[in-house]
Design a protein around this motif. Structure first.
Motif, PDB file in Angstrom:
ATOM      1  N   TRP A   1      31.641  37.452 -11.314  1.00  0.00           N
ATOM      2  CA  TRP A   1      30.202  37.437 -11.013  1.00  0.00           C
ATOM      3  C   TRP A   1      29.387  37.719 -12.268  1.00  0.00           C
ATOM      4  O   TRP A   1      28.293  37.182 -12.431  1.00  0.00           O
ATOM      5  CB  TRP A   1      29.880  38.413  -9.886  1.00  0.00           C
TER       6      TRP A   1
ATOM      7  N   ARG B   1      37.197  39.353  -9.246  1.00  0.00           N
ATOM      8  CA  ARG B   1      37.598  40.338  -8.229  1.00  0.00           C
ATOM      9  C   ARG B   1      36.870  40.130  -6.899  1.00  0.00           C
ATOM     10  O   ARG B   1      37.220  40.756  -5.906  1.00  0.00           O
ATOM     11  CB  ARG B   1      37.323  41.755  -8.746  1.00  0.00           C
TER      12      ARG B   1
ATOM     13  N   CYS C   1      35.263  39.385 -19.222  1.00  0.00           N
ATOM     14  CA  CYS C   1      36.511  39.682 -18.509  1.00  0.00           C
ATOM     15  C   CYS C   1      36.408  41.091 -17.934  1.00  0.00           C
ATOM     16  O   CYS C   1      35.550  41.863 -18.350  1.00  0.00           O
ATOM     17  CB  CYS C   1      37.690  39.704 -19.464  1.00  0.00           C
TER      18      CYS C   1
ATOM     19  N   LEU D   1      29.130  44.464  -7.488  1.00  0.00           N
ATOM     20  CA  LEU D   1      28.639  43.104  -7.736  1.00  0.00           C
ATOM     21  C   LEU D   1      27.298  43.167  -8.462  1.00  0.00           C
ATOM     22  O   LEU D   1      27.042  42.389  -9.376  1.00  0.00           O
ATOM     23  CB  LEU D   1      28.465  42.362  -6.402  1.00  0.00           C
TER      24      LEU D   1
END
Ligand code: FAD
Length: 432
Positions: free
Chosen positions: A18, A46, A262, A415
Protein backbone atom coordinates in the motif's frame (compact mmCIF):
# COMPACT_ATOMS: atom_id res chain seq x y z
CA UNK A 1 6.00 13.03 -18.64
CA UNK A 2 8.36 14.66 -16.18
CA UNK A 3 11.71 12.93 -15.86
CA UNK A 4 12.71 14.62 -12.60
CA UNK A 5 15.32 16.63 -14.42
CA UNK A 6 18.01 14.08 -15.12
CA UNK A 7 16.98 12.77 -18.52
CA UNK A 8 16.63 9.25 -17.09
CA UNK A 9 13.50 7.16 -17.07
CA UNK A 10 11.52 8.70 -14.20
CA UNK A 11 11.10 7.11 -10.81
CA UNK A 12 11.33 3.52 -9.61
CA UNK A 13 9.22 2.28 -6.73
CA UNK A 14 10.47 -0.92 -5.11
CA UNK A 15 7.51 -2.79 -3.60
CA UNK A 16 3.81 -2.82 -4.51
CA UNK A 17 2.37 -2.80 -1.01
CA UNK A 18 0.00 0.00 0.00
CA UNK A 19 2.95 2.37 0.65
CA UNK A 20 4.61 1.72 -2.71
CA UNK A 21 1.33 2.01 -4.60
CA UNK A 22 0.42 5.21 -2.73
CA UNK A 23 3.81 6.65 -3.74
CA UNK A 24 3.34 5.48 -7.34
CA UNK A 25 -0.16 6.96 -7.59
CA UNK A 26 1.06 10.28 -6.17
CA UNK A 27 4.04 10.38 -8.55
CA UNK A 28 1.87 9.42 -11.53
CA UNK A 29 -0.56 12.18 -10.59
CA UNK A 30 2.37 14.64 -10.63
CA UNK A 31 3.16 13.52 -14.18
CA UNK A 32 6.24 11.48 -13.26
CA UNK A 33 6.83 8.31 -15.29
CA UNK A 34 6.89 5.62 -12.62
CA UNK A 35 7.85 1.94 -12.71
CA UNK A 36 6.83 -0.25 -9.77
CA UNK A 37 8.89 -3.40 -9.12
CA UNK A 38 7.24 -6.07 -7.01
CA UNK A 39 9.05 -9.26 -6.00
CA UNK A 40 5.92 -11.37 -5.66
CA UNK A 41 3.31 -12.12 -8.29
CA UNK A 42 0.61 -10.17 -6.47
CA UNK A 43 -0.13 -6.59 -5.50
CA UNK A 44 -0.83 -5.37 -1.98
CA UNK A 45 2.05 -6.75 0.13
CA UNK A 46 0.86 -7.55 3.63
CA UNK A 47 -2.68 -6.43 2.73
CA UNK A 48 -3.35 -8.58 -0.32
CA UNK A 49 -5.79 -11.09 -1.67
CA UNK A 50 -4.84 -14.74 -1.49
CA UNK A 51 -6.60 -17.55 -3.29
CA UNK A 52 -6.99 -20.80 -1.38
CA UNK A 53 -8.64 -23.71 -3.15
CA UNK A 54 -10.39 -21.29 -5.48
CA UNK A 55 -11.72 -19.15 -2.62
CA UNK A 56 -10.54 -15.53 -2.57
CA UNK A 57 -9.49 -14.57 0.96
CA UNK A 58 -7.33 -11.88 2.49
CA UNK A 59 -3.91 -12.78 3.85
CA UNK A 60 -5.26 -11.36 7.07
CA UNK A 61 -8.54 -9.79 8.15
CA UNK A 62 -8.12 -6.00 8.05
CA UNK A 63 -10.20 -3.23 9.60
CA UNK A 64 -9.95 0.44 8.67
CA UNK A 65 -11.33 3.35 10.67
CA UNK A 66 -12.96 6.57 9.56
CA UNK A 67 -9.81 8.47 10.59
CA UNK A 68 -7.88 6.82 7.71
CA UNK A 69 -8.22 10.09 5.83
CA UNK A 70 -5.47 9.61 3.26
CA UNK A 71 -6.31 5.97 2.51
CA UNK A 72 -9.92 6.91 1.83
CA UNK A 73 -8.85 9.90 -0.30
CA UNK A 74 -6.47 7.80 -2.38
CA UNK A 75 -9.08 5.06 -2.81
CA UNK A 76 -11.40 7.69 -4.28
CA UNK A 77 -8.62 9.06 -6.46
CA UNK A 78 -8.03 5.66 -8.10
CA UNK A 79 -11.75 5.05 -8.56
CA UNK A 80 -12.39 2.68 -5.62
CA UNK A 81 -15.47 4.05 -3.88
CA UNK A 82 -15.10 3.58 -0.09
CA UNK A 83 -18.87 3.91 0.41
CA UNK A 84 -19.45 0.94 -1.88
CA UNK A 85 -16.46 -1.23 -0.95
CA UNK A 86 -16.42 -0.73 2.82
CA UNK A 87 -19.13 -1.46 5.34
CA UNK A 88 -19.24 1.58 7.63
CA UNK A 89 -20.24 0.72 11.20
CA UNK A 90 -20.45 3.17 14.09
CA UNK A 91 -17.82 2.28 16.71
CA UNK A 92 -19.11 -0.87 18.34
CA UNK A 93 -17.36 -3.22 20.72
CA UNK A 94 -19.59 -6.22 21.07
CA UNK A 95 -18.42 -9.30 22.90
CA UNK A 96 -19.82 -12.78 22.95
CA UNK A 97 -20.00 -12.56 26.78
CA UNK A 98 -22.57 -9.74 26.66
CA UNK A 99 -20.32 -6.67 26.96
CA UNK A 100 -21.63 -4.18 24.44
CA UNK A 101 -20.58 -0.60 23.76
CA UNK A 102 -21.95 1.26 20.75
CA UNK A 103 -21.37 4.86 19.78
CA UNK A 104 -24.49 6.51 18.36
CA UNK A 105 -24.20 8.79 15.33
CA UNK A 106 -23.78 11.96 17.41
CA UNK A 107 -20.94 14.48 17.41
CA UNK A 108 -18.00 14.05 19.81
CA UNK A 109 -18.15 14.04 22.84
CA UNK A 110 -21.85 13.13 22.92
CA UNK A 111 -21.21 9.91 20.96
CA UNK A 112 -18.59 8.73 23.47
CA UNK A 113 -20.50 9.87 26.50
CA UNK A 114 -23.56 8.04 25.34
CA UNK A 115 -21.53 4.94 24.35
CA UNK A 116 -19.81 4.74 27.73
CA UNK A 117 -22.84 5.50 29.89
CA UNK A 118 -25.05 3.15 27.86
CA UNK A 119 -22.54 0.27 27.61
CA UNK A 120 -23.71 -3.09 28.89
CA UNK A 121 -21.50 -4.65 31.57
CA UNK A 122 -19.50 -1.46 32.09
CA UNK A 123 -19.77 -0.06 35.61
CA UNK A 124 -20.86 3.58 35.93
CA UNK A 125 -17.59 4.31 37.79
CA UNK A 126 -15.61 2.87 34.86
CA UNK A 127 -17.52 4.99 32.35
CA UNK A 128 -16.68 8.08 34.41
CA UNK A 129 -13.03 6.99 34.69
CA UNK A 130 -12.89 6.70 30.88
CA UNK A 131 -14.24 10.22 30.42
CA UNK A 132 -11.77 11.57 33.01
CA UNK A 133 -8.95 9.80 31.14
CA UNK A 134 -9.91 11.33 27.77
CA UNK A 135 -10.39 14.79 29.28
CA UNK A 136 -7.00 14.56 30.97
CA UNK A 137 -5.36 13.55 27.67
CA UNK A 138 -7.01 16.48 25.93
CA UNK A 139 -5.81 18.90 28.64
CA UNK A 140 -2.27 17.57 28.07
CA UNK A 141 -2.77 18.10 24.32
CA UNK A 142 -2.47 14.34 23.87
CA UNK A 143 1.23 14.39 24.79
CA UNK A 144 2.57 11.76 27.16
CA UNK A 145 6.08 10.78 28.20
CA UNK A 146 7.82 9.18 25.20
CA UNK A 147 9.13 6.21 27.20
CA UNK A 148 5.76 5.38 28.78
CA UNK A 149 3.99 2.12 27.90
CA UNK A 150 0.25 1.94 27.28
CA UNK A 151 -0.13 -0.29 30.36
CA UNK A 152 1.59 2.28 32.59
CA UNK A 153 -0.56 5.06 31.19
CA UNK A 154 -3.73 3.05 31.89
CA UNK A 155 -2.47 2.28 35.41
CA UNK A 156 -1.71 5.93 36.09
CA UNK A 157 -5.26 6.85 35.06
CA UNK A 158 -6.88 4.02 37.06
CA UNK A 159 -8.38 2.40 33.97
CA UNK A 160 -9.44 -0.99 35.27
CA UNK A 161 -12.09 -3.70 35.09
CA UNK A 162 -14.10 -4.20 31.90
CA UNK A 163 -13.09 -0.72 30.75
CA UNK A 164 -9.55 -1.94 30.55
CA UNK A 165 -10.04 -5.54 29.35
CA UNK A 166 -12.91 -4.92 26.92
CA UNK A 167 -12.14 -1.41 25.66
CA UNK A 168 -8.62 -0.01 26.00
CA UNK A 169 -6.50 -3.16 25.84
CA UNK A 170 -8.26 -4.65 22.78
CA UNK A 171 -8.19 -1.24 21.03
CA UNK A 172 -4.49 -0.91 21.75
CA UNK A 173 -3.59 -4.43 20.62
CA UNK A 174 -5.74 -4.11 17.47
CA UNK A 175 -4.28 -0.74 16.52
CA UNK A 176 -0.63 -1.14 17.56
CA UNK A 177 -0.41 -4.95 17.22
CA UNK A 178 1.68 -4.87 20.37
CA UNK A 179 0.70 -6.05 23.89
CA UNK A 180 -0.13 -3.11 26.17
CA UNK A 181 2.82 -3.83 28.45
CA UNK A 182 5.20 -3.15 25.54
CA UNK A 183 3.08 -0.74 23.47
CA UNK A 184 3.95 2.94 23.08
CA UNK A 185 1.53 5.07 25.12
CA UNK A 186 2.16 8.05 22.83
CA UNK A 187 1.20 6.18 19.63
CA UNK A 188 -1.84 4.70 21.41
CA UNK A 189 -2.86 8.20 22.51
CA UNK A 190 -2.43 9.47 18.93
CA UNK A 191 -4.83 6.76 17.76
CA UNK A 192 -7.33 7.68 20.50
CA UNK A 193 -7.00 11.38 19.64
CA UNK A 194 -7.72 10.92 15.94
CA UNK A 195 -10.01 7.91 16.19
CA UNK A 196 -12.14 8.69 19.24
CA UNK A 197 -12.02 12.41 19.90
CA UNK A 198 -12.00 13.75 16.36
CA UNK A 199 -14.88 14.17 13.93
CA UNK A 200 -17.75 11.79 14.59
CA UNK A 201 -17.11 9.69 11.51
CA UNK A 202 -13.44 9.20 12.46
CA UNK A 203 -14.39 6.53 15.00
CA UNK A 204 -16.41 4.49 12.48
CA UNK A 205 -15.14 0.99 11.79
CA UNK A 206 -14.77 0.27 8.08
CA UNK A 207 -14.75 -3.39 7.13
CA UNK A 208 -14.11 -4.48 3.55
CA UNK A 209 -17.07 -5.93 1.66
CA UNK A 210 -14.65 -7.21 -0.95
CA UNK A 211 -11.14 -8.63 -0.96
CA UNK A 212 -8.21 -6.39 -0.08
CA UNK A 213 -6.90 -6.39 -3.66
CA UNK A 214 -9.97 -4.62 -5.00
CA UNK A 215 -9.96 -2.10 -2.19
CA UNK A 216 -6.84 -0.27 -3.36
CA UNK A 217 -3.93 -2.28 -4.85
CA UNK A 218 -5.61 -3.27 -8.14
CA UNK A 219 -7.27 0.08 -8.93
CA UNK A 220 -4.05 1.86 -7.89
CA UNK A 221 -2.03 -0.25 -10.35
CA UNK A 222 -4.58 0.51 -13.09
CA UNK A 223 -4.31 4.22 -12.29
CA UNK A 224 -0.51 4.11 -12.55
CA UNK A 225 -0.69 2.31 -15.90
CA UNK A 226 -3.33 4.71 -17.21
CA UNK A 227 -0.91 7.55 -16.37
CA UNK A 228 1.91 6.06 -18.44
CA UNK A 229 3.56 4.03 -15.65
CA UNK A 230 4.39 0.34 -15.47
CA UNK A 231 3.97 -2.41 -12.88
CA UNK A 232 6.50 -5.22 -13.03
CA UNK A 233 5.36 -8.15 -10.91
CA UNK A 234 7.69 -11.05 -10.09
CA UNK A 235 10.70 -8.71 -10.18
CA UNK A 236 12.89 -8.81 -7.11
CA UNK A 237 15.15 -5.79 -6.82
CA UNK A 238 18.39 -7.26 -5.51
CA UNK A 239 20.72 -4.35 -6.15
CA UNK A 240 20.50 -0.58 -6.18
CA UNK A 241 23.67 1.13 -7.38
CA UNK A 242 24.19 4.87 -7.39
CA UNK A 243 25.82 6.78 -10.21
CA UNK A 244 26.00 10.53 -10.86
CA UNK A 245 22.45 11.73 -11.40
CA UNK A 246 20.67 8.45 -10.83
CA UNK A 247 20.34 4.86 -9.71
CA UNK A 248 20.69 1.57 -11.53
CA UNK A 249 18.47 -1.31 -10.44
CA UNK A 250 19.70 -4.91 -10.76
CA UNK A 251 22.58 -3.64 -12.96
CA UNK A 252 20.02 -2.87 -15.68
CA UNK A 253 17.42 -0.08 -15.80
CA UNK A 254 18.44 3.41 -14.69
CA UNK A 255 16.16 5.86 -12.88
CA UNK A 256 16.61 9.38 -11.64
CA UNK A 257 14.98 8.55 -8.32
CA UNK A 258 13.95 5.56 -6.24
CA UNK A 259 11.33 4.98 -3.55
CA UNK A 260 12.26 1.97 -1.43
CA UNK A 261 8.83 0.76 -0.32
CA UNK A 262 9.63 -2.75 0.91
CA UNK A 263 8.79 -3.95 4.38
CA UNK A 264 11.52 -2.93 6.86
CA UNK A 265 13.40 -6.24 6.89
CA UNK A 266 13.70 -6.17 3.08
CA UNK A 267 14.42 -2.43 2.92
CA UNK A 268 17.41 -3.08 5.20
CA UNK A 269 18.89 -5.49 2.64
CA UNK A 270 18.86 -2.72 0.01
CA UNK A 271 19.95 0.13 2.30
CA UNK A 272 23.05 -1.77 3.38
CA UNK A 273 24.32 -1.54 -0.23
CA UNK A 274 24.21 2.24 -0.23
CA UNK A 275 26.59 4.59 1.58
CA UNK A 276 25.52 7.21 4.14
CA UNK A 277 22.32 5.47 5.21
CA UNK A 278 23.62 4.18 8.54
CA UNK A 279 21.03 6.03 10.60
CA UNK A 280 18.03 4.58 8.72
CA UNK A 281 19.66 1.17 8.67
CA UNK A 282 20.40 1.05 12.38
CA UNK A 283 16.82 2.15 13.15
CA UNK A 284 15.47 -0.70 11.00
CA UNK A 285 17.92 -3.21 12.47
CA UNK A 286 16.68 -2.33 15.96
CA UNK A 287 13.06 -3.25 15.11
CA UNK A 288 11.34 -6.20 16.70
CA UNK A 289 8.25 -7.65 15.02
CA UNK A 290 4.81 -8.90 16.01
CA UNK A 291 2.78 -11.61 14.30
CA UNK A 292 -0.91 -11.69 13.31
CA UNK A 293 -2.73 -14.98 12.83
CA UNK A 294 -5.98 -15.24 10.89
CA UNK A 295 -7.84 -18.53 11.12
CA UNK A 296 -10.57 -19.02 8.50
CA UNK A 297 -13.23 -21.58 9.31
CA UNK A 298 -15.87 -22.48 6.75
CA UNK A 299 -19.00 -23.61 8.56
CA UNK A 300 -22.28 -24.59 6.91
CA UNK A 301 -24.11 -21.62 5.37
CA UNK A 302 -26.57 -21.46 8.26
CA UNK A 303 -23.82 -20.36 10.70
CA UNK A 304 -23.55 -16.62 11.26
CA UNK A 305 -22.56 -14.18 13.99
CA UNK A 306 -24.92 -11.74 15.71
CA UNK A 307 -22.74 -8.92 14.26
CA UNK A 308 -20.14 -8.61 11.48
CA UNK A 309 -17.42 -8.42 14.14
CA UNK A 310 -17.56 -9.98 17.58
CA UNK A 311 -15.06 -9.74 20.46
CA UNK A 312 -13.88 -12.88 22.20
CA UNK A 313 -12.31 -12.82 25.62
CA UNK A 314 -10.35 -15.13 27.87
CA UNK A 315 -8.87 -17.22 25.06
CA UNK A 316 -6.31 -16.79 22.30
CA UNK A 317 -8.52 -15.23 19.58
CA UNK A 318 -9.47 -11.58 20.09
CA UNK A 319 -12.00 -11.01 17.32
CA UNK A 320 -14.08 -13.07 14.96
CA UNK A 321 -15.50 -11.70 11.71
CA UNK A 322 -18.48 -13.02 9.78
CA UNK A 323 -17.26 -12.94 6.18
CA UNK A 324 -20.72 -14.04 5.05
CA UNK A 325 -22.10 -10.72 6.33
CA UNK A 326 -19.28 -8.91 4.54
CA UNK A 327 -19.90 -10.04 0.98
CA UNK A 328 -17.97 -13.33 1.33
CA UNK A 329 -19.16 -16.95 1.40
CA UNK A 330 -21.93 -17.56 3.93
CA UNK A 331 -20.74 -19.45 7.02
CA UNK A 332 -17.12 -18.32 6.63
CA UNK A 333 -15.71 -16.99 9.91
CA UNK A 334 -12.30 -15.34 10.34
CA UNK A 335 -10.79 -15.41 13.84
CA UNK A 336 -7.91 -13.03 14.50
CA UNK A 337 -5.04 -13.25 16.98
CA UNK A 338 -2.99 -10.04 17.05
CA UNK A 339 0.49 -9.63 18.53
CA UNK A 340 2.85 -12.14 20.07
CA UNK A 341 1.78 -14.54 22.81
CA UNK A 342 1.60 -18.11 24.00
CA UNK A 343 -0.36 -19.12 20.86
CA UNK A 344 2.89 -18.94 18.89
CA UNK A 345 3.89 -22.29 20.43
CA UNK A 346 0.88 -24.06 18.88
CA UNK A 347 0.83 -25.92 15.55
CA UNK A 348 -1.76 -24.86 12.96
CA UNK A 349 -3.90 -27.89 13.88
CA UNK A 350 -3.72 -27.05 17.60
CA UNK A 351 -4.55 -23.41 16.89
CA UNK A 352 -7.58 -24.33 14.81
CA UNK A 353 -8.79 -26.77 17.48
CA UNK A 354 -8.42 -24.10 20.20
CA UNK A 355 -10.29 -21.53 18.14
CA UNK A 356 -13.09 -24.00 17.41
CA UNK A 357 -13.48 -24.54 21.15
CA UNK A 358 -13.48 -20.77 21.79
CA UNK A 359 -16.11 -20.23 19.10
CA UNK A 360 -18.31 -22.95 20.55
CA UNK A 361 -17.99 -21.41 24.01
CA UNK A 362 -18.95 -18.01 22.59
CA UNK A 363 -21.69 -18.99 20.15
CA UNK A 364 -23.12 -22.21 21.55
CA UNK A 365 -23.37 -25.46 19.63
CA UNK A 366 -21.57 -25.35 16.30
CA UNK A 367 -21.12 -28.05 13.67
CA UNK A 368 -17.57 -28.93 12.61
CA UNK A 369 -16.13 -26.64 9.96
CA UNK A 370 -16.01 -28.03 6.40
CA UNK A 371 -12.51 -26.66 6.00
CA UNK A 372 -10.18 -24.32 7.81
CA UNK A 373 -7.06 -22.39 6.95
CA UNK A 374 -4.56 -20.68 9.22
CA UNK A 375 -2.57 -17.78 7.76
CA UNK A 376 0.28 -16.60 9.97
CA UNK A 377 2.15 -13.42 9.15
CA UNK A 378 5.14 -13.71 11.50
CA UNK A 379 6.28 -10.17 10.81
CA UNK A 380 2.86 -8.59 10.41
CA UNK A 381 4.06 -5.26 11.81
CA UNK A 382 6.99 -3.82 13.69
CA UNK A 383 6.60 -3.89 17.44
CA UNK A 384 5.26 -0.43 18.30
CA UNK A 385 7.23 0.15 21.49
CA UNK A 386 7.82 3.40 23.44
CA UNK A 387 10.27 5.95 21.98
CA UNK A 388 10.99 3.78 18.95
CA UNK A 389 13.24 5.51 16.41
CA UNK A 390 11.64 5.21 12.96
CA UNK A 391 13.47 6.33 9.80
CA UNK A 392 12.34 9.45 7.96
CA UNK A 393 11.22 9.31 4.31
CA UNK A 394 14.09 11.62 3.40
CA UNK A 395 17.48 9.91 3.31
CA UNK A 396 20.96 11.35 3.14
CA UNK A 397 21.01 10.43 -0.56
CA UNK A 398 19.31 12.90 -2.88
CA UNK A 399 16.67 11.15 -5.02
CA UNK A 400 16.33 8.14 -2.72
CA UNK A 401 13.39 8.06 -0.30
CA UNK A 402 11.81 5.48 1.98
CA UNK A 403 8.17 4.54 2.31
CA UNK A 404 6.44 1.97 4.46
CA UNK A 405 4.25 1.60 7.52
CA UNK A 406 7.43 1.62 9.62
CA UNK A 407 8.63 5.08 8.49
CA UNK A 408 8.48 7.98 10.96
CA UNK A 409 4.82 8.67 11.71
CA UNK A 410 2.37 9.42 14.48
CA UNK A 411 0.64 6.14 13.68
CA UNK A 412 1.45 2.49 14.31
CA UNK A 413 2.09 0.01 11.46
CA UNK A 414 -1.20 0.29 9.63
CA UNK A 415 -2.60 0.81 6.15
CA UNK A 416 -2.97 4.51 6.91
CA UNK A 417 0.67 4.92 7.98
CA UNK A 418 1.77 2.98 4.87
CA UNK A 419 -0.34 5.17 2.58
CA UNK A 420 0.68 8.42 4.30
CA UNK A 421 4.35 7.46 4.07
CA UNK A 422 3.97 6.66 0.36
CA UNK A 423 2.45 10.07 -0.26
CA UNK A 424 5.13 11.75 1.88
CA UNK A 425 7.91 9.89 0.02
CA UNK A 426 6.55 10.95 -3.37
CA UNK A 427 6.20 14.52 -2.18
CA UNK A 428 9.70 14.48 -0.65
CA UNK A 429 11.06 13.23 -3.96
CA UNK A 430 9.54 16.18 -5.76
CA UNK A 431 11.29 18.47 -3.25
CA UNK A 432 14.64 16.62 -3.28
C1 FAD B 1 -2.48 -10.21 9.02
C2 FAD B 1 -2.40 -8.71 9.05
C3 FAD B 1 -3.49 -7.98 9.52
C4 FAD B 1 -3.42 -6.59 9.54
N1 FAD B 1 -4.51 -5.91 9.96
C5 FAD B 1 -4.53 -4.56 9.80
C6 FAD B 1 -5.72 -3.83 10.05
O1 FAD B 1 -6.73 -4.38 10.44
N2 FAD B 1 -5.70 -2.48 9.83
C7 FAD B 1 -4.57 -1.83 9.37
O2 FAD B 1 -4.64 -0.64 9.14
N3 FAD B 1 -3.42 -2.51 9.16
C8 FAD B 1 -3.38 -3.85 9.35
N4 FAD B 1 -2.23 -4.54 9.09
C9 FAD B 1 -1.01 -3.81 8.74
C10 FAD B 1 -0.96 -3.45 7.25
O3 FAD B 1 -1.27 -4.55 6.45
C11 FAD B 1 0.46 -2.99 6.93
O4 FAD B 1 0.78 -1.92 7.79
C12 FAD B 1 0.60 -2.50 5.49
O5 FAD B 1 0.05 -3.41 4.59
C13 FAD B 1 2.09 -2.31 5.20
O6 FAD B 1 2.23 -1.85 3.86
P1 FAD B 1 3.66 -1.49 3.27
O7 FAD B 1 3.44 -1.08 1.87
O8 FAD B 1 4.36 -0.56 4.18
O9 FAD B 1 4.53 -2.84 3.31
P2 FAD B 1 4.28 -4.26 2.61
O10 FAD B 1 2.85 -4.55 2.56
O11 FAD B 1 5.16 -5.22 3.32
O12 FAD B 1 4.77 -4.07 1.11
C14 FAD B 1 6.10 -4.23 0.71
C15 FAD B 1 6.13 -4.89 -0.65
O13 FAD B 1 7.48 -4.89 -1.12
C16 FAD B 1 7.75 -6.10 -1.78
N5 FAD B 1 9.21 -6.29 -1.77
C17 FAD B 1 10.00 -6.53 -0.70
N6 FAD B 1 11.30 -6.57 -1.08
C18 FAD B 1 11.30 -6.33 -2.40
C19 FAD B 1 12.35 -6.24 -3.36
N7 FAD B 1 13.64 -6.34 -3.01
N8 FAD B 1 12.03 -6.02 -4.67
C20 FAD B 1 10.73 -5.87 -5.03
N9 FAD B 1 9.69 -5.94 -4.16
C21 FAD B 1 9.99 -6.17 -2.86
C22 FAD B 1 6.98 -7.12 -0.95
O14 FAD B 1 6.76 -8.31 -1.70
C23 FAD B 1 5.69 -6.35 -0.64
O15 FAD B 1 4.73 -6.56 -1.62
C24 FAD B 1 -2.25 -5.93 9.11
C25 FAD B 1 -1.15 -6.66 8.66
C26 FAD B 1 -1.23 -8.03 8.63
C27 FAD B 1 -0.04 -8.80 8.11
Amino acid sequence: MADLGHGLSGAAVVGAGWAGLAAAVTLAEQGVRVTVFEASRSLGGRARRVSIDGVDLDNGQHVLIGAYRETLRLMRQVGADPEELLLRLPLELRYADGFHLRAPRLPYPLNLLSALLGARRLAFSEALAAMRFLISLRVRKFRVLPDCSAARLLDEHSQSGALRTRVWEPLCVSALNTPVERASAQIFVNVLRDGLTGARKASDLLVARTDLGRLFPQPAAEYVKAHGGAIELGTLVRRIARFPGGFRLNDAQAFSSVVIACGPQHAGQLLVQLPALDEALSAINAFAYEPIVTCYLQYPESVSLPAPMLGLSGGIAQWVFDRGRLGGPKGLLAAVISASGAHEELTKEELTARIEIELKAALGTLPSPQWSQVITEKRATFSCTPALARPEAFTAISGLVLAGDYAASEYPGTLESAVRSGIAAATAMGEN
